[in-house]
Motif scaffolding. Structure first.
Motif, PDB file in Angstrom:
ATOM      1  N   GLU A   7       0.829  -1.200   0.000  1.00  0.00           N
ATOM      2  CA  GLU A   7       0.000   0.000   0.000  1.00  0.00           C
ATOM      3  C   GLU A   7       0.865   1.253   0.000  1.00  0.00           C
ATOM      4  N   PHE A   8       2.003   1.182   0.677  1.00  0.00           N
ATOM      5  CA  PHE A   8       2.885   2.350   0.778  1.00  0.00           C
ATOM      6  C   PHE A   8       3.415   2.742  -0.603  1.00  0.00           C
ATOM      7  N   ALA A   9       3.916   1.748  -1.352  1.00  0.00           N
ATOM      8  CA  ALA A   9       4.443   2.040  -2.687  1.00  0.00           C
ATOM      9  C   ALA A   9       3.328   2.555  -3.600  1.00  0.00           C
ATOM     10  N   PHE A  10       2.156   1.945  -3.483  1.00  0.00           N
ATOM     11  CA  PHE A  10       1.020   2.389  -4.296  1.00  0.00           C
ATOM     12  C   PHE A  10       0.624   3.823  -3.951  1.00  0.00           C
ATOM     13  N   ALA A  11       0.523   4.130  -2.649  1.00  0.00           N
ATOM     14  CA  ALA A  11       0.101   5.466  -2.232  1.00  0.00           C
ATOM     15  C   ALA A  11       1.079   6.531  -2.713  1.00  0.00           C
ATOM     16  N   ASN A  12       2.372   6.229  -2.671  1.00  0.00           N
ATOM     17  CA  ASN A  12       3.360   7.200  -3.148  1.00  0.00           C
ATOM     18  C   ASN A  12       3.215   7.439  -4.652  1.00  0.00           C
ATOM     19  N   ALA A  13       3.034   6.351  -5.407  1.00  0.00           N
ATOM     20  CA  ALA A  13       2.871   6.494  -6.855  1.00  0.00           C
ATOM     21  C   ALA A  13       1.588   7.250  -7.166  1.00  0.00           C
ATOM     22  N   PHE A  14       0.543   6.947  -6.451  1.00  0.00           N
ATOM     23  CA  PHE A  14      -0.744   7.602  -6.702  1.00  0.00           C
ATOM     24  C   PHE A  14      -0.652   9.094  -6.384  1.00  0.00           C
ATOM     25  N   ARG A  15       0.019   9.422  -5.290  1.00  0.00           N
ATOM     26  CA  ARG A  15       0.139  10.826  -4.907  1.00  0.00           C
ATOM     27  C   ARG A  15       0.954  11.606  -5.951  1.00  0.00           C
ATOM     28  N   ARG A  16       1.996  10.982  -6.485  1.00  0.00           N
ATOM     29  CA  ARG A  16       2.787  11.661  -7.519  1.00  0.00           C
ATOM     30  C   ARG A  16       1.951  11.938  -8.766  1.00  0.00           C
ATOM     31  N   GLU A  17       1.090  10.995  -9.113  1.00  0.00           N
ATOM     32  CA  GLU A  17       0.298  11.120 -10.338  1.00  0.00           C
ATOM     33  C   GLU A  17      -0.909  12.034 -10.170  1.00  0.00           C
ATOM     34  N   HIS A  18      -1.594  11.932  -9.043  1.00  0.00           N
ATOM     35  CA  HIS A  18      -2.865  12.628  -8.846  1.00  0.00           C
ATOM     36  C   HIS A  18      -2.777  13.843  -7.924  1.00  0.00           C
ATOM     37  N   GLY A  19      -1.673  13.973  -7.224  1.00  0.00           N
ATOM     38  CA  GLY A  19      -1.526  15.116  -6.343  1.00  0.00           C
ATOM     39  C   GLY A  19      -2.281  15.018  -5.035  1.00  0.00           C
ATOM     40  N   THR A  20      -2.772  13.836  -4.703  1.00  0.00           N
ATOM     41  CA  THR A  20      -3.491  13.643  -3.449  1.00  0.00           C
ATOM     42  C   THR A  20      -3.417  12.177  -3.049  1.00  0.00           C
ATOM     43  N   ALA A  21      -3.681  11.887  -1.773  1.00  0.00           N
ATOM     44  CA  ALA A  21      -3.622  10.510  -1.292  1.00  0.00           C
ATOM     45  C   ALA A  21      -4.817   9.714  -1.809  1.00  0.00           C
ATOM     46  N   PRO A  22      -4.667   8.392  -1.971  1.00  0.00           N
ATOM     47  CA  PRO A  22      -5.770   7.580  -2.493  1.00  0.00           C
ATOM     48  C   PRO A  22      -7.060   7.693  -1.689  1.00  0.00           C
ATOM     49  N   GLY A  23      -6.950   7.669  -0.352  1.00  0.00           N
ATOM     50  CA  GLY A  23      -8.151   7.758   0.474  1.00  0.00           C
ATOM     51  C   GLY A  23      -8.878   9.073   0.299  1.00  0.00           C
ATOM     52  N   ARG A  24      -8.141  10.157   0.235  1.00  0.00           N
ATOM     53  CA  ARG A  24      -8.763  11.472   0.049  1.00  0.00           C
ATOM     54  C   ARG A  24      -9.391  11.569  -1.339  1.00  0.00           C
ATOM     55  N   TYR A  25      -8.713  11.015  -2.313  1.00  0.00           N
ATOM     56  CA  TYR A  25      -9.243  11.001  -3.676  1.00  0.00           C
ATOM     57  C   TYR A  25     -10.578  10.269  -3.721  1.00  0.00           C
ATOM     58  N   ARG A  26     -10.643   9.135  -3.034  1.00  0.00           N
ATOM     59  CA  ARG A  26     -11.894   8.358  -3.007  1.00  0.00           C
ATOM     60  C   ARG A  26     -13.001   9.130  -2.321  1.00  0.00           C
ATOM     61  N   ARG A  27     -12.722   9.745  -1.198  1.00  0.00           N
ATOM     62  CA  ARG A  27     -13.754  10.483  -0.455  1.00  0.00           C
ATOM     63  C   ARG A  27     -14.249  11.683  -1.252  1.00  0.00           C
ATOM     64  N   ARG A  28     -13.341  12.347  -1.953  1.00  0.00           N
ATOM     65  CA  ARG A  28     -13.701  13.519  -2.732  1.00  0.00           C
ATOM     66  C   ARG A  28     -14.626  13.160  -3.886  1.00  0.00           C
ATOM     67  N   GLY A  29     -14.498  11.936  -4.387  1.00  0.00           N
ATOM     68  CA  GLY A  29     -15.291  11.551  -5.552  1.00  0.00           C
ATOM     69  C   GLY A  29     -16.614  10.910  -5.242  1.00  0.00           C
ATOM     70  N   ARG A  30     -16.915  10.617  -3.990  1.00  0.00           N
ATOM     71  CA  ARG A  30     -18.141   9.901  -3.660  1.00  0.00           C
ATOM     72  C   ARG A  30     -19.412  10.603  -4.102  1.00  0.00           C
ATOM     73  N   PRO A  31     -19.537  11.939  -4.037  1.00  0.00           N
ATOM     74  CA  PRO A  31     -20.794  12.568  -4.455  1.00  0.00           C
ATOM     75  C   PRO A  31     -21.065  12.463  -5.946  1.00  0.00           C
ATOM     76  N   GLU A  32     -20.061  12.125  -6.752  1.00  0.00           N
ATOM     77  CA  GLU A  32     -20.257  12.105  -8.193  1.00  0.00           C
ATOM     78  C   GLU A  32     -20.979  10.844  -8.626  1.00  0.00           C
ATOM     79  N   HIS A  33     -21.364  10.832  -9.897  1.00  0.00           N
ATOM     80  CA  HIS A  33     -22.052   9.684 -10.484  1.00  0.00           C
ATOM     81  C   HIS A  33     -21.223   8.428 -10.268  1.00  0.00           C
ATOM     82  N   ALA A  34     -21.874   7.322 -10.080  1.00  0.00           N
ATOM     83  CA  ALA A  34     -21.184   6.079  -9.761  1.00  0.00           C
ATOM     84  C   ALA A  34     -20.160   5.687 -10.810  1.00  0.00           C
ATOM     85  N   ARG A  35     -20.339   6.137 -12.061  1.00  0.00           N
ATOM     86  CA  ARG A  35     -19.400   5.737 -13.104  1.00  0.00           C
ATOM     87  C   ARG A  35     -18.328   6.780 -13.340  1.00  0.00           C
ATOM     88  N   ALA A  36     -18.327   7.855 -12.556  1.00  0.00           N
ATOM     89  CA  ALA A  36     -17.349   8.912 -12.787  1.00  0.00           C
ATOM     90  C   ALA A  36     -15.942   8.411 -12.511  1.00  0.00           C
TER      91      ALA A  36
END
Length: 327
Positions: free
Chosen positions: A287-316
């Protein structure tokens, strides 16, 4: 899933929209720009004129012509090059903006064209570079005996919209995805016939590069290296790396990382899978290696990214941007 299907599936959000419109002379309509959308117009009957997004000279359209606006730029349609364009009455890509309608006059003799218009909402932040390569306007003129698959998709879609029956709500979105795939396939085929030696048209038609792309898309979790992808392509490591970059525009491992992070974004938004599972499905041992790669690509942590997207359409599917060449 093959690469072209993957691209359409992962970048589109929500349901595509479409409507069949009967135009009565005199008529002229401006369609607004819609950043983050792909729009299309199909002439089902009659003739009309296209006012392109770049403000160039009007283009004559005939029955069977298909026009795609890959970057959502505004455009106009009219019965004549001299007819003024009315201001847009709605957002054609909004769920409430498209519906079968009659425009202009009210007599059957006034009907000069019947069009199929619509659009697809895209995840602007994860737009695949394949779509970015397309011009502002893709015009596919009807040619007798050519593009039979595209013509068939148009006819099926027009029939469903003209005569809704049980199952239409499921059939129309599937046909719209089919239409988009056929449009893209036709454009890339035409590019190759015109002698395109680089870009995605060449990449998809090159058996070696297509094999490597298929491997990456089919199994992003595999520990791919330039050497193993070159072996899939049947080329030496150096020859493969050079050919991949010259066609795709990115080094092989840069494209692999971008695709893994795009898949991860989809999994985070569309499922409740734990981070350990998302990491494993995208080729990371921890998870650590994944989280670092994800943060470099998306500019945010995976968990925060998931929470931020919950209000959007299920297929977003959202993220940060297209793949940058960091080599």
């Amino acid at each position: 899933m093959d690469m072209l299907s993957d691209v359409v599936d992962i970048v589109r959000t929500g349901q595509p929209r479409s409507a069949r419109v009967r135009w009565h002379a005199p008529w002229g309509q401006r369609f607004p720009s819609a950043p983050g959308a792909v729009g299309f117009q199909v002439v089902l009957q009659g003739t009309c004129w296209l006012f392109p997004p770049d403000g160039g000279a009007p283009v004559a359209l005939g029955t069977g012509d298909v026009v795609l606006f890959p970057h959502g730029h505004g455009h106009g349609l009219a019965d004549s090059p001299s007819t003024p364009l009315a201001a847009p009455a709605c957002d054609p890509y909004d769920d409430a903006g498209l519906h079968a309608s009659d425009s202009g006059g009210r007599t059957a003799q006034d009907v000069t064209a019947v069009t199929l218009c619509g659009g697809y909402r895209l995840d602007r932040s994860r737009a695949h570079p394949l779509l970015g390569e397309l011009p502002d306007t893709v015009h596919l003129p009807a040619r007798l005996g050519h593009r039979t698959e595209l013509r068939a998709a148009v006819e099926l879609l027009a029939g469903e919209l003209d005569r809704p029956r049980p199952g239409t709500d499921a059939v129309v979105p599937a046909l719209l995805d089919t239409l988009l795939l056929y449009i893209l396939r036709t454009w890339f085929d035409d590019r190759l016939r015109d002698g395109a030696g680089t870009g995605w048209a060449a990449a998809l038609a090159d058996p070696a590069i297509a094999a490597a792309l298929h491997a990456v898309h089919h199994d992003p979790a595999h520990p791919w290296t330039v050497a193993s992808l070159a072996a899939r392509a049947g080329l030496s490591r150096a020859a493969f790396a050079k050919r991949f970059r010259s066609t795709v525009g990115l080094p092989p491992l840069r494209y692999l990382t971008w695709w893994r992070m795009t898949v991860a974004a989809r999994l985070l938004r569309a499922s409740d899978a734990p981070l350990s599972q998302v990491a494993a499905e995208t080729g990371y041992s921890s998870e650590f290696a994944f989280a670092n790669a994800f943060r470099r690509e998306h500019g945010t942590a995976p968990g925060r990214y998931r929470r931020r997207g919950r209000p959007e359409h299920a297929r977003a599917r959202t993220g940060r941007g297209g793949p940058a060449d960091t080599s």
